[in-house]
Design a protein around this motif. Structure first.
Motif, PDB file in Angstrom:
ATOM      1  N   TYR A   1       0.841  -1.186   0.000  1.00  0.00           N
ATOM      2  CA  TYR A   1       0.000   0.000   0.000  1.00  0.00           C
ATOM      3  C   TYR A   1       0.884   1.247   0.000  1.00  0.00           C
ATOM      4  O   TYR A   1       1.322   1.713   1.048  1.00  0.00           O
ATOM      5  CB  TYR A   1      -0.930   0.005   1.216  1.00  0.00           C
ATOM      6  CG  TYR A   1      -1.931  -1.116   1.190  1.00  0.00           C
ATOM      7  CD1 TYR A   1      -3.007  -1.099   0.305  1.00  0.00           C
ATOM      8  CD2 TYR A   1      -1.790  -2.203   2.038  1.00  0.00           C
ATOM      9  CE1 TYR A   1      -3.920  -2.128   0.270  1.00  0.00           C
ATOM     10  CE2 TYR A   1      -2.706  -3.243   2.014  1.00  0.00           C
ATOM     11  CZ  TYR A   1      -3.772  -3.197   1.122  1.00  0.00           C
ATOM     12  OH  TYR A   1      -4.666  -4.230   1.091  1.00  0.00           O
ATOM     13  N   TYR A   2       1.163   1.727  -1.196  1.00  0.00           N
ATOM     14  CA  TYR A   2       1.912   2.977  -1.327  1.00  0.00           C
ATOM     15  C   TYR A   2       0.903   4.111  -1.276  1.00  0.00           C
ATOM     16  O   TYR A   2       0.508   4.682  -2.281  1.00  0.00           O
ATOM     17  CB  TYR A   2       2.679   3.011  -2.652  1.00  0.00           C
ATOM     18  CG  TYR A   2       3.622   1.854  -2.825  1.00  0.00           C
ATOM     19  CD1 TYR A   2       4.704   1.679  -1.966  1.00  0.00           C
ATOM     20  CD2 TYR A   2       3.435   0.929  -3.841  1.00  0.00           C
ATOM     21  CE1 TYR A   2       5.570   0.622  -2.115  1.00  0.00           C
ATOM     22  CE2 TYR A   2       4.305  -0.133  -3.996  1.00  0.00           C
ATOM     23  CZ  TYR A   2       5.370  -0.287  -3.139  1.00  0.00           C
ATOM     24  OH  TYR A   2       6.226  -1.344  -3.284  1.00  0.00           O
TER      25      TYR A   2
ATOM     26  N   ARG B   1      -7.293   5.698   3.382  1.00  0.00           N
ATOM     27  CA  ARG B   1      -7.786   4.358   3.069  1.00  0.00           C
ATOM     28  C   ARG B   1      -9.013   4.030   3.922  1.00  0.00           C
ATOM     29  O   ARG B   1      -9.047   4.307   5.116  1.00  0.00           O
ATOM     30  CB  ARG B   1      -6.692   3.331   3.336  1.00  0.00           C
ATOM     31  CG  ARG B   1      -7.026   1.922   2.861  1.00  0.00           C
ATOM     32  CD  ARG B   1      -5.915   0.954   3.207  1.00  0.00           C
ATOM     33  NE  ARG B   1      -4.630   1.468   2.794  1.00  0.00           N
ATOM     34  CZ  ARG B   1      -3.591   1.594   3.600  1.00  0.00           C
ATOM     35  NH1 ARG B   1      -3.692   1.226   4.861  1.00  0.00           N
ATOM     36  NH2 ARG B   1      -2.449   2.069   3.160  1.00  0.00           N
ATOM     37  N   TYR B   2     -10.030   3.419   3.280  1.00  0.00           N
ATOM     38  CA  TYR B   2     -11.252   3.094   4.020  1.00  0.00           C
ATOM     39  C   TYR B   2     -11.893   1.831   3.432  1.00  0.00           C
ATOM     40  O   TYR B   2     -12.101   1.725   2.227  1.00  0.00           O
ATOM     41  CB  TYR B   2     -12.248   4.255   3.935  1.00  0.00           C
ATOM     42  CG  TYR B   2     -13.466   4.068   4.801  1.00  0.00           C
ATOM     43  CD1 TYR B   2     -13.372   4.168   6.182  1.00  0.00           C
ATOM     44  CD2 TYR B   2     -14.713   3.784   4.236  1.00  0.00           C
ATOM     45  CE1 TYR B   2     -14.495   3.995   6.995  1.00  0.00           C
ATOM     46  CE2 TYR B   2     -15.834   3.616   5.038  1.00  0.00           C
ATOM     47  CZ  TYR B   2     -15.717   3.714   6.418  1.00  0.00           C
ATOM     48  OH  TYR B   2     -16.807   3.532   7.214  1.00  0.00           O
TER      49      TYR B   2
ATOM     50  N   ASP C   1      -9.129   4.180  -1.608  1.00  0.00           N
ATOM     51  CA  ASP C   1      -7.710   4.361  -1.291  1.00  0.00           C
ATOM     52  C   ASP C   1      -7.093   5.468  -2.145  1.00  0.00           C
ATOM     53  O   ASP C   1      -7.502   5.713  -3.278  1.00  0.00           O
ATOM     54  CB  ASP C   1      -6.951   3.056  -1.544  1.00  0.00           C
ATOM     55  CG  ASP C   1      -5.730   2.902  -0.649  1.00  0.00           C
ATOM     56  OD1 ASP C   1      -5.406   3.852   0.079  1.00  0.00           O
ATOM     57  OD2 ASP C   1      -5.110   1.826  -0.679  1.00  0.00           O
ATOM     58  N   TYR C   2      -6.090   6.079  -1.572  1.00  0.00           N
ATOM     59  CA  TYR C   2      -5.237   7.047  -2.266  1.00  0.00           C
ATOM     60  C   TYR C   2      -3.952   6.308  -2.618  1.00  0.00           C
ATOM     61  O   TYR C   2      -3.296   5.748  -1.742  1.00  0.00           O
ATOM     62  CB  TYR C   2      -4.945   8.239  -1.354  1.00  0.00           C
ATOM     63  CG  TYR C   2      -4.064   9.311  -1.952  1.00  0.00           C
ATOM     64  CD1 TYR C   2      -4.541  10.145  -2.953  1.00  0.00           C
ATOM     65  CD2 TYR C   2      -2.761   9.495  -1.499  1.00  0.00           C
ATOM     66  CE1 TYR C   2      -3.732  11.146  -3.486  1.00  0.00           C
ATOM     67  CE2 TYR C   2      -1.951  10.486  -2.030  1.00  0.00           C
ATOM     68  CZ  TYR C   2      -2.437  11.313  -3.031  1.00  0.00           C
ATOM     69  OH  TYR C   2      -1.640  12.294  -3.563  1.00  0.00           O
ATOM     70  N   THR C   3      -3.590   6.303  -3.893  1.00  0.00           N
ATOM     71  CA  THR C   3      -2.595   5.324  -4.363  1.00  0.00           C
ATOM     72  C   THR C   3      -1.210   5.877  -4.634  1.00  0.00           C
ATOM     73  O   THR C   3      -0.353   5.140  -5.113  1.00  0.00           O
ATOM     74  CB  THR C   3      -3.100   4.656  -5.651  1.00  0.00           C
ATOM     75  OG1 THR C   3      -3.251   5.657  -6.681  1.00  0.00           O
ATOM     76  CG2 THR C   3      -4.424   3.957  -5.423  1.00  0.00           C
TER      77      THR C   3
ATOM     78  N   PHE D   1       1.664  -0.852   6.294  1.00  0.00           N
ATOM     79  CA  PHE D   1       0.896  -2.066   6.548  1.00  0.00           C
ATOM     80  C   PHE D   1      -0.515  -1.711   7.008  1.00  0.00           C
ATOM     81  O   PHE D   1      -0.678  -0.927   7.952  1.00  0.00           O
ATOM     82  CB  PHE D   1       1.585  -2.928   7.604  1.00  0.00           C
ATOM     83  CG  PHE D   1       3.050  -3.149   7.339  1.00  0.00           C
ATOM     84  CD1 PHE D   1       3.507  -3.333   6.037  1.00  0.00           C
ATOM     85  CD2 PHE D   1       3.970  -3.160   8.374  1.00  0.00           C
ATOM     86  CE1 PHE D   1       4.860  -3.539   5.785  1.00  0.00           C
ATOM     87  CE2 PHE D   1       5.316  -3.357   8.141  1.00  0.00           C
ATOM     88  CZ  PHE D   1       5.771  -3.539   6.835  1.00  0.00           C
ATOM     89  N   PRO D   2      -1.534  -2.295   6.394  1.00  0.00           N
ATOM     90  CA  PRO D   2      -2.914  -1.933   6.737  1.00  0.00           C
ATOM     91  C   PRO D   2      -3.367  -2.599   8.031  1.00  0.00           C
ATOM     92  O   PRO D   2      -2.848  -3.639   8.439  1.00  0.00           O
ATOM     93  CB  PRO D   2      -3.705  -2.481   5.545  1.00  0.00           C
ATOM     94  CG  PRO D   2      -2.919  -3.682   5.125  1.00  0.00           C
ATOM     95  CD  PRO D   2      -1.465  -3.310   5.338  1.00  0.00           C
ATOM     96  N   GLU D   3      -4.360  -2.021   8.647  1.00  0.00           N
ATOM     97  CA  GLU D   3      -4.987  -2.624   9.826  1.00  0.00           C
ATOM     98  C   GLU D   3      -6.368  -3.179   9.489  1.00  0.00           C
ATOM     99  O   GLU D   3      -6.981  -3.856  10.315  1.00  0.00           O
ATOM    100  CB  GLU D   3      -5.074  -1.599  10.957  1.00  0.00           C
ATOM    101  CG  GLU D   3      -3.685  -1.195  11.463  1.00  0.00           C
ATOM    102  CD  GLU D   3      -3.734  -0.269  12.656  1.00  0.00           C
ATOM    103  OE1 GLU D   3      -4.782   0.409  12.820  1.00  0.00           O
ATOM    104  OE2 GLU D   3      -2.757  -0.215  13.413  1.00  0.00           O
ATOM    105  N   VAL D   4      -6.835  -2.899   8.290  1.00  0.00           N
ATOM    106  CA  VAL D   4      -8.086  -3.449   7.788  1.00  0.00           C
ATOM    107  C   VAL D   4      -7.789  -4.053   6.424  1.00  0.00           C
ATOM    108  O   VAL D   4      -7.231  -3.383   5.554  1.00  0.00           O
ATOM    109  CB  VAL D   4      -9.174  -2.368   7.670  1.00  0.00           C
ATOM    110  CG1 VAL D   4     -10.486  -2.983   7.189  1.00  0.00           C
ATOM    111  CG2 VAL D   4      -9.369  -1.650   8.989  1.00  0.00           C
ATOM    112  N   TYR D   5      -8.140  -5.315   6.233  1.00  0.00           N
ATOM    113  CA  TYR D   5      -7.775  -5.983   4.979  1.00  0.00           C
ATOM    114  C   TYR D   5      -8.663  -7.197   4.766  1.00  0.00           C
ATOM    115  O   TYR D   5      -9.472  -7.583   5.621  1.00  0.00           O
ATOM    116  CB  TYR D   5      -6.299  -6.405   5.004  1.00  0.00           C
ATOM    117  CG  TYR D   5      -5.923  -7.350   6.128  1.00  0.00           C
ATOM    118  CD1 TYR D   5      -5.959  -8.727   5.957  1.00  0.00           C
ATOM    119  CD2 TYR D   5      -5.534  -6.855   7.380  1.00  0.00           C
ATOM    120  CE1 TYR D   5      -5.619  -9.589   6.992  1.00  0.00           C
ATOM    121  CE2 TYR D   5      -5.190  -7.709   8.417  1.00  0.00           C
ATOM    122  CZ  TYR D   5      -5.230  -9.071   8.213  1.00  0.00           C
ATOM    123  OH  TYR D   5      -4.905  -9.935   9.227  1.00  0.00           O
ATOM    124  N   SER D   6      -8.506  -7.817   3.620  1.00  0.00           N
ATOM    125  CA  SER D   6      -9.224  -9.044   3.280  1.00  0.00           C
ATOM    126  C   SER D   6      -8.236 -10.027   2.655  1.00  0.00           C
ATOM    127  O   SER D   6      -7.316  -9.619   1.935  1.00  0.00           O
ATOM    128  CB  SER D   6     -10.361  -8.761   2.297  1.00  0.00           C
ATOM    129  OG  SER D   6     -10.862  -9.969   1.749  1.00  0.00           O
TER     130      SER D   6
END
Length: 592
Positions: free
Chosen positions: A238-239, A245-246, A356-358, A365-370
């Motif tokens: 995730y750059y 990010r939401y 997301d803003y890319t 590192f994200p705290e919400v993911y799939s």
């Protein structure tokens, strides 16, 4: 009786008089989950049949269904089926039928399209969440974070400072990346990457759960299998700006409108860009048929409608990423709206979105993911076939479950129906059995087996006498690097890489060479999962025959057949109805 019954409205077509021919395959002899099917039949197209098939003659109507789901009723047996309308010409319609376990719609979905739940670790943070995971196993945990050596990433763009380890931890936390302020400006230092490694059984569980089927059987209960993880090529990358990010999933709503004579449920969410640059909206929808009679989704950016989808009385499958270029400080709203037919149920399992803003170079590192984010780019069918072949599984599908057992064990308990009365005088036999089986890994390691067991000489066998089983799964090699013994990514990446994770080892999350004396060497896989079945096949002769039999006689591909004073496993059946109570059967079997 042979009939087709439509799934929703229940209308039937009696097919008994059409001399239908069915082709059936045993999955014991191939890694492929093959569909059983009928040869096409031609029916007179009267008004009643035209109405059932939706082939009514209405001016300017050209959008007909060519696939109709339902049940194939063969005497007293019901099969999940879909009927294909091949063509209509001269007052006749040509139909084909595909039936059995392998027509499940999930087989044609990509792994990243499966409804993996969104994992939200924001309440305690990714470091604390992952630390808790490390002491859990499936099914309490859906994935884990073992440390794996992958020095090749250092050669990738933005990873000059990479330290060689995936899921590199310092104490109870992942080693973080940083943005250094230098004389030349800010420089991204990406020392680490984080990769959730899903349990093999979790992918199967989620896939079959979409069909309302639970996982059961000795494979599912095997402690060693419960510790097997998939090691993805992908990782969190995730750059972007984590503040932008939401993730979200629409669930229930009390907001409703009365539109076109019916109640519509309304879901809506709006995000506002705060910087110039590129934003993305990832949309994943996996809504089965019969959940909604009406579904409408819109995506707008300011006054522009970017996406508008309407679906009636059908499934909704969508996996799409939209881009929004924000320039000149135009921070217009980006809004996602759903409008559905009335329902009191939660729709959370059927949708997920990520905004997301890319732009940027620092991997955060994200705290919400799939888990969908890191799935291999393959169909669920491909994944299932690979697992089934590698572990030599015997799969049995029932209404609400899939039973996965080891074929090496099942065949030793196999029931053989006595078909002596259907013997013919001169069946076709392939004599002088001289079979060689070659099991190979993607890294070209292999093992050879003949009728006497493991051999080291293949020169005596022709190509026609050799059966090659190319596994697409590759077990990770566990070796020591920098005084750490764990799994190592191969130089030539493999799409399906597996490893054994059994919790912390001396406070580190490491992959193991073996568990309970079982490892993933090709010799061990043969010994534990393929030995009995391959030894049987290496000694088998092929028998082909053609005969007639009663429709009331059991002839089940899951059972054996005893005739000609031998036990046989049935490979293929071609059955043609030649009367109310008779089949003409062509069978190919292997005997021992």
């Amino acid at each position: 009786m042979i009939a087709f019954q439509e799934k929703n409205d229940g209308w039937q077509i009696d097919l008994t008089a059409y001399g239908m021919t069915f082709n059936e395959f045993s999955d014991y002899f191939t890694k492929l989950s093959q569909k059983n099917y009928s040869f096409p039949i031609s029916l007179e197209l009267d008004d009643d049949l035209s109405e059932k098939l939706g082939l009514v003659d209405i001016e300017n109507v050209t959008d007909y269904k060519i696939r109709i789901e339902g049940y194939l009723i063969v005497d007293n047996t019901f099969y999940e089926t879909y009927m294909l309308i091949n063509e209509e010409e001269g007052g006749k319609v040509e139909l084909s039928f595909f039936y059995g376990d392998e027509i499940l719609s999930v087989f044609n979905k990509y792994l990243h399209q499966l409804p993996f739940p969104i994992i939200d670790a924001s309440d305690i943070g990714l470091n604390a969440f992952s630390q808790l995971q490390l002491s859990r196993e499936w099914p309490q945990a859906t994935h884990n974070f073992p440390k794996v050596y992958r020095p090749q990433l250092k050669e990738s763009e933005n990873y000059n400072d990479f330290l060689g380890w995936v899921n590199n931890r310092a104490g109870n936390a992942f080693k973080s990346n940083s943005l250094d302020n230098t004389a030349d400006g800010f420089v991204a230092r990406n020392y680490n990457v984080v990769c959730p490694m899903p349990y093999l059984l979790e992918i199967l569980r989620v896939g079959f759960a979409t069909e309302g089927k639970q996982l059961r059987g000795e494979f599912v209960e095997d402690a060693a299998i419960r510790k097997t993880v998939i090691i993805p090529q992908k990782f969190f990358e995730y750059y972007s700006d984590p503040n932008q990010r939401y993730y979200w999933q629409f669930s229930k709503t009390s907001l409703e409108h009365f539109i076109d004579g019916e109640i519509r449920r309304i879901h809506e969410l709006t995000r506002y860009p705060t910087k110039n640059g590129t934003y993305t909206l990832e949309i994943k929808l996996n809504i089965p048929k019969n959940v909604f009679t009406y579904f409408n989704m819109t995506v707008t950016h300011g006054t522009e409608t970017v996406l508008d989808i309407i679906v009636k009385n059908d499934a909704v499958i969508l996996d799409r990423t939209l881009e929004f270029n924000v320039v000149n400080d135009d921070f217009s709203a980006i809004t996602v709206g759903l409008q559905t037919s009335d329902t009191q149920r939660s729709i959370e399992d059927y949708n997920s979105f990520k905004f997301d803003y890319t732009e940027g170079k620092l991997n955060e590192f994200p705290e919400v993911y799939s888990l969908a984010d890191i799935m291999p780019d393959m169909l669920f069918r491909t994944f299932y076939n690979a697992v089934k072949e590698f572990y030599n599984l015997d799969a049995t599908f029932v209404q609400n479950a899939v039973y996965l057992n080891y074929l090496d064990n099942s065949m030793q308990k196999l029931v053989y129906d006595d078909h002596t009365e259907y013997q013919i005088k001169k069946p076709t036999r392939k004599l002088g059995v001289n079979n060689l089986f070659k099991l190979t890994y993607p890294d070209e390691s292999q093992i050879l087996i003949n009728k006497n067991g493991v051999t080291y000489n293949e020169d005596e066998y022709s190509d026609s006498e050799t059966t090659v089983i190319d596994f697409s799964i590759l077990p990770v090699n566990v070796v020591q690097n920098e005084d750490v013994l764990t799994g190592v990514h191969p130089e030539n990446e493999n799409e399906l890489l597996i490893g054994i994770y059994d919790g912390l080892q001396n406070s580190e999350a490491l992959l193991l060479k073996s568990y309970a004396g079982r490892d993933h060497s090709i010799e061990s896989i043969y010994e534990n999962h393929h030995k009995h079945f391959i030894r049987y096949r290496a000694n088998a002769e092929v028998v082909k025959e053609k005969f007639t039999m009663s429709v009331h006689e059991p002839f089940n591909l899951k059972k054996g057949s005893f005739k000609y004073n031998k036990k046989h496993l049935i490979k293929t059946l071609v059955k043609r109805r030649i009367g109310k109570n008779l089949w003409q059967v062509e069978a190919e079997m292997e005997s021992f």
